[in-house]
Scaffold this motif. Structure first.
Motif, PDB file in Angstrom:
ATOM      1  N   ARG A   1       3.314 -10.683 -11.964  1.00 16.25           N
ATOM      2  CA  ARG A   1       2.673  -9.575 -13.060  1.00 16.25           C
ATOM      3  C   ARG A   1       2.107 -10.394 -14.339  1.00 16.25           C
ATOM      4  NH1 ARG A   1       6.535  -5.661 -15.427  1.00 16.25           N
ATOM      5  NH2 ARG A   1       8.041  -7.338 -15.300  1.00 16.25           N
ATOM      6  N   TRP A   2       1.034 -10.089 -14.444  1.00 13.59           N
ATOM      7  CA  TRP A   2       0.315 -10.379 -15.955  1.00 13.59           C
ATOM      8  C   TRP A   2       0.831 -10.054 -16.998  1.00 13.59           C
ATOM      9  CZ3 TRP A   2      -2.118 -14.415 -17.741  1.00 13.59           C
ATOM     10  CH2 TRP A   2      -3.049 -14.167 -18.908  1.00 13.59           C
ATOM     11  N   ILE A   3       1.295  -8.785 -17.167  1.00 14.86           N
ATOM     12  CA  ILE A   3       2.071  -8.391 -18.428  1.00 14.86           C
ATOM     13  C   ILE A   3       3.515  -7.872 -18.038  1.00 14.86           C
ATOM     14  CG2 ILE A   3       1.927  -6.561 -20.010  1.00 14.86           C
ATOM     15  CD1 ILE A   3      -0.971  -6.449 -19.884  1.00 14.86           C
ATOM     16  N   ARG A   4       4.488  -8.134 -18.913  1.00 12.39           N
ATOM     17  CA  ARG A   4       6.002  -7.787 -18.687  1.00 12.39           C
ATOM     18  C   ARG A   4       5.990  -6.794 -19.822  1.00 12.39           C
ATOM     19  NH1 ARG A   4       9.786 -12.821 -17.505  1.00 12.39           N
ATOM     20  NH2 ARG A   4      11.405 -11.298 -17.325  1.00 12.39           N
ATOM     21  N   ASP A   5       5.519  -5.565 -19.540  1.00 12.79           N
ATOM     22  CA  ASP A   5       5.509  -4.486 -20.594  1.00 12.79           C
ATOM     23  C   ASP A   5       7.026  -4.287 -21.351  1.00 12.79           C
ATOM     24  OD1 ASP A   5       5.600  -3.379 -18.175  1.00 12.79           O
ATOM     25  OD2 ASP A   5       5.350  -1.376 -19.052  1.00 12.79           O
ATOM     26  N   GLU A   6       8.154  -4.374 -20.500  1.00  9.88           N
ATOM     27  CA  GLU A   6       9.347  -3.944 -20.893  1.00  9.88           C
ATOM     28  C   GLU A   6       9.774  -5.110 -21.887  1.00  9.88           C
ATOM     29  OE1 GLU A   6       9.878  -7.052 -17.635  1.00  9.88           O
ATOM     30  OE2 GLU A   6       8.770  -4.981 -17.756  1.00  9.88           O
ATOM     31  N   LEU A   7       9.315  -6.119 -21.562  1.00  8.00           N
ATOM     32  CA  LEU A   7       9.631  -7.086 -22.703  1.00  8.00           C
ATOM     33  C   LEU A   7       8.925  -7.135 -24.329  1.00  8.00           C
ATOM     34  CD1 LEU A   7       9.692 -10.719 -20.495  1.00  8.00           C
ATOM     35  CD2 LEU A   7      11.717  -9.269 -21.727  1.00  8.00           C
ATOM     36  N   CYS A   8       7.652  -6.522 -24.012  1.00  6.60           N
ATOM     37  CA  CYS A   8       6.807  -6.299 -25.221  1.00  6.60           C
ATOM     38  C   CYS A   8       7.613  -5.125 -25.820  1.00  6.60           C
ATOM     39  CB  CYS A   8       5.351  -6.013 -24.793  1.00  6.60           C
ATOM     40  SG  CYS A   8       4.773  -7.668 -24.297  1.00  6.60           S
ATOM     41  N   SER A   9       7.705  -4.049 -25.108  1.00  7.67           N
ATOM     42  CA  SER A   9       8.325  -2.984 -25.691  1.00  7.67           C
ATOM     43  C   SER A   9       9.884  -3.085 -26.363  1.00  7.67           C
ATOM     44  CB  SER A   9       8.532  -1.779 -24.682  1.00  7.67           C
ATOM     45  OG  SER A   9       7.391  -1.328 -24.055  1.00  7.67           O
ATOM     46  N   GLU A  10      10.543  -4.033 -25.861  1.00 11.74           N
ATOM     47  CA  GLU A  10      11.697  -4.376 -26.460  1.00 11.74           C
ATOM     48  C   GLU A  10      11.477  -5.064 -27.626  1.00 11.74           C
ATOM     49  OE1 GLU A  10      16.092  -4.514 -27.042  1.00 11.74           O
ATOM     50  OE2 GLU A  10      14.502  -3.056 -26.011  1.00 11.74           O
ATOM     51  N   ALA A  11      10.651  -6.055 -27.838  1.00 17.57           N
ATOM     52  CA  ALA A  11      10.445  -6.790 -28.868  1.00 17.57           C
ATOM     53  C   ALA A  11       9.833  -6.179 -29.952  1.00 17.57           C
ATOM     54  CB  ALA A  11       9.355  -8.085 -28.226  1.00 17.57           C
ATOM     55  N   LEU A  12       8.758  -5.061 -29.675  1.00 17.29           N
ATOM     56  CA  LEU A  12       8.368  -4.261 -30.681  1.00 17.29           C
ATOM     57  C   LEU A  12       9.338  -3.433 -31.327  1.00 17.29           C
ATOM     58  CD1 LEU A  12       6.035  -3.387 -32.214  1.00 17.29           C
ATOM     59  CD2 LEU A  12       5.319  -2.000 -30.430  1.00 17.29           C
ATOM     60  N   ARG A  13      10.482  -2.850 -30.351  1.00 10.29           N
ATOM     61  CA  ARG A  13      11.408  -1.939 -31.080  1.00 10.29           C
ATOM     62  C   ARG A  13      12.289  -2.783 -31.895  1.00 10.29           C
ATOM     63  NH1 ARG A  13      16.434  -1.266 -30.450  1.00 10.29           N
ATOM     64  NH2 ARG A  13      16.919  -2.707 -28.886  1.00 10.29           N
ATOM     65  N   LEU A  14      12.607  -4.051 -31.699  1.00  9.52           N
ATOM     66  CA  LEU A  14      13.532  -4.689 -32.413  1.00  9.52           C
ATOM     67  C   LEU A  14      12.715  -5.067 -33.707  1.00  9.52           C
ATOM     68  CD1 LEU A  14      15.093  -7.187 -29.604  1.00  9.52           C
ATOM     69  CD2 LEU A  14      16.188  -5.380 -30.828  1.00  9.52           C
ATOM     70  N   GLY A  15      11.526  -5.470 -33.625  1.00  9.33           N
ATOM     71  CA  GLY A  15      10.717  -5.781 -34.819  1.00  9.33           C
ATOM     72  C   GLY A  15      10.574  -4.480 -35.727  1.00  9.33           C
ATOM     73  N   ARG A  16      10.609  -3.427 -35.238  1.00 10.87           N
ATOM     74  CA  ARG A  16      10.555  -2.267 -35.904  1.00 10.87           C
ATOM     75  C   ARG A  16      11.948  -1.816 -37.052  1.00 10.87           C
ATOM     76  NH1 ARG A  16       7.402   1.452 -31.646  1.00 10.87           N
ATOM     77  NH2 ARG A  16       5.414   0.973 -32.163  1.00 10.87           N
ATOM     78  N   VAL A  17      12.934  -2.261 -35.887  1.00  8.53           N
ATOM     79  CA  VAL A  17      14.492  -1.958 -36.500  1.00  8.53           C
ATOM     80  C   VAL A  17      14.781  -3.100 -37.589  1.00  8.53           C
ATOM     81  CG1 VAL A  17      16.969  -2.168 -35.957  1.00  8.53           C
ATOM     82  CG2 VAL A  17      15.520  -0.906 -34.375  1.00  8.53           C
ATOM     83  N   LEU A  18      14.112  -4.405 -37.514  1.00  7.69           N
ATOM     84  CA  LEU A  18      14.512  -5.342 -38.350  1.00  7.69           C
ATOM     85  C   LEU A  18      13.510  -5.105 -39.549  1.00  7.69           C
ATOM     86  CD1 LEU A  18      15.954  -8.072 -38.882  1.00  7.69           C
ATOM     87  CD2 LEU A  18      13.849  -9.177 -37.740  1.00  7.69           C
ATOM     88  N   ALA A  19      12.159  -4.550 -39.468  1.00  8.26           N
ATOM     89  CA  ALA A  19      11.438  -4.207 -40.724  1.00  8.26           C
ATOM     90  C   ALA A  19      12.149  -2.963 -41.314  1.00  8.26           C
ATOM     91  CB  ALA A  19      10.123  -3.780 -40.040  1.00  8.26           C
TER      92      ALA A  19
END
Length: 411
Positions: A202-220
């Motif tokens: 796969r070119w994009i592992r969207d589940e990793l991106c979604s989790e990283a973005l979720r964690l970033g929002r929580v951290l913000a």
């Protein structure tokens, strides 16, 4: 059928692994043991689900089985002390408790902060969290650190041992500053691996991106006055907005300049702009950090109506500022690409030829091939694309590069 089931189990594991390990770590206080128990539960799933079918809530099933394995592990020890007896009793009492996404989300965040514990070196902090939370393989992490797989495996093992018995809790806010850089580094690298997978089909592992973005929002939300946190979230919003246009119907990569911009997620772009506006409010007295500058770069692309409208002069100037803060060969290479777009490939090629430190990366020959192609030096371009194809571990990327080889040789 068996292959379909394995694909299902793989998908469940990609989505749930971090939450399962985080929940277990909170219960047993040992991140290494938690990862082992979760892996054992995965083996059970591969054995049992072909007969019983995939459970309605596979994440809860895996967590329950892993907890029971932890109980069995403690009971098998020759000399159970009081702590283990009590712990096993508590696990038994709660082994069938309801799946609680909110609590598990908190557990994942706690796990990231634990992995960023000051007892570990910065590299060990990031490597361990990428392994446990990001689900990256040891080989993938080794590539990110430009080191060998054996060295990285030893580093991760030492980190797990060092954290055994460390309280599973988010540190006091007064300690956030000491751990924040490592936490941001982990989220950033997890997102990057998802954005352009270093290996696999796969070119994009969207589940990793979604989790990283979720964690970033929580951290913000936890650190509302930290500009670099908002900068990283803005960067991930901008980059995620292009996912629908980054691959074609067959899953092959589509270059930025060729993407259908009507497919970009405008809501995400607006969220990114709002985050970056917040950064601008906060950096007046602190100066811009690397994540905020990268977000500003991404914004240049996100707000341009067409590829031709991209403000390449501003992008080059932002890269100049980024090089002052975090000099790296990758930043130099990206600046060279921007320079080629602003001034032409002839000016950028000497810059690329002067970059060192990317001998094991396909990126350098790939970019060099693009510049040579634009200069009409097709045979040389084909050679560079061929070199790049041999160096990448991502099958989609390799296919695209080999197609370019054919195109240059047929030109």
């Amino acid at each position: 059928m068996a292959e379909d089931l394995r694909d299902t189990v793989d998908a469940v594991w990609r989505m749930e692994a971090a939450k399962i390990v985080a929940t277990l770590t909170r219960s047993i206080g040992d991140v290494g043991l938690a990862e082992d128990m979760a892996a054992d539960a995965l083996v059970d799933a591969l054995t049992q689900w072909p007969q019983t079918g995939v459970p309605r809530n596979p994440g809860a099933w895996l967590t329950t089985v892993a907890k029971r394995k932890a109980i069995d592990y403690f009971r098998r020890q020759d000399n159970l002390d009081t702590k283990y007896v009590v712990l096993a009793s508590e696990l038994a009492d709660h082994v069938d408790e309801a799946w609680d996404p909110d609590r598990i989300d908190d557990d994942v965040l706690r796990l990231i902060f634990i992995s960023a514990h000051p007892v570990l070196s910065r590299e060990a902090q990031i490597a361990l969290t990428l392994r446990v939370v990001g689900g990256l393989s040891t080989e993938e992490i080794a590539k990110a650190f430009l080191t060998s797989k054996a060295t990285m495996a030893a580093r991760i093992t030492r980190a797990k041992k060092a954290l055994a018995g460390v309280p599973f809790e988010v540190p006091d806010r007064t300690e956030f500053g000491a751990r924040l850089a490592a936490v941001l580094g982990v989220i950033y690298l997890v997102f990057n691996e998802g954005y352009a997978a270093s290996s696999g089909q796969r070119w994009i592992r969207d589940e990793l991106c979604s989790e990283a973005l979720r964690l970033g929002r929580v951290l913000a939300a936890l650190t509302p006055d930290e500009p670099e946190v908002h900068g990283l979230v803005a960067l991930m919003e901008f980059q995620s907005s292009r996912f629908a246009a980054r691959t074609d119907a067959d899953g092959n990569p589509v270059l930025l300049e060729d993407q259908d911009r009507t497919r970009w997620d405008r809501a995400q772009i607006h969220r990114g702009v709002a985050r970056l506006d917040r950064v601008k409010e906060l950096v007046q007295q602190r100066g811009w950090g690397s994540y905020a500058l990268q977000a500003a770069l991404a914004e240049c692309h996100a707000v341009a109506p067409t590829a031709a409208d991209t403000d390449w002069a501003r992008i080059v100037s932002i890269y100049d500022a980024l090089l002052q803060i975090t000099p790296s060969p990758v930043v130099e290479l990206n600046r060279a690409v921007a320079l080629a777009m602003r001034d032409g490939p002839a000016d950028a090629l000497p810059v690329v030829d002067g970059i060192t430190g990317l001998d094991d990366s396909y990126l350098l020959p790939s970019v060099r091939g693009e510049l040579l192609s634009r200069l009409g030096r097709n045979d040389e371009a084909a050679t560079e694309f061929e070199r790049a194809a041999a160096m990448t571990a991502n099958e989609r990327e390799r296919t695209v590069l080999l197609e370019k080889v054919k195109s240059e040789r047929g030109a």
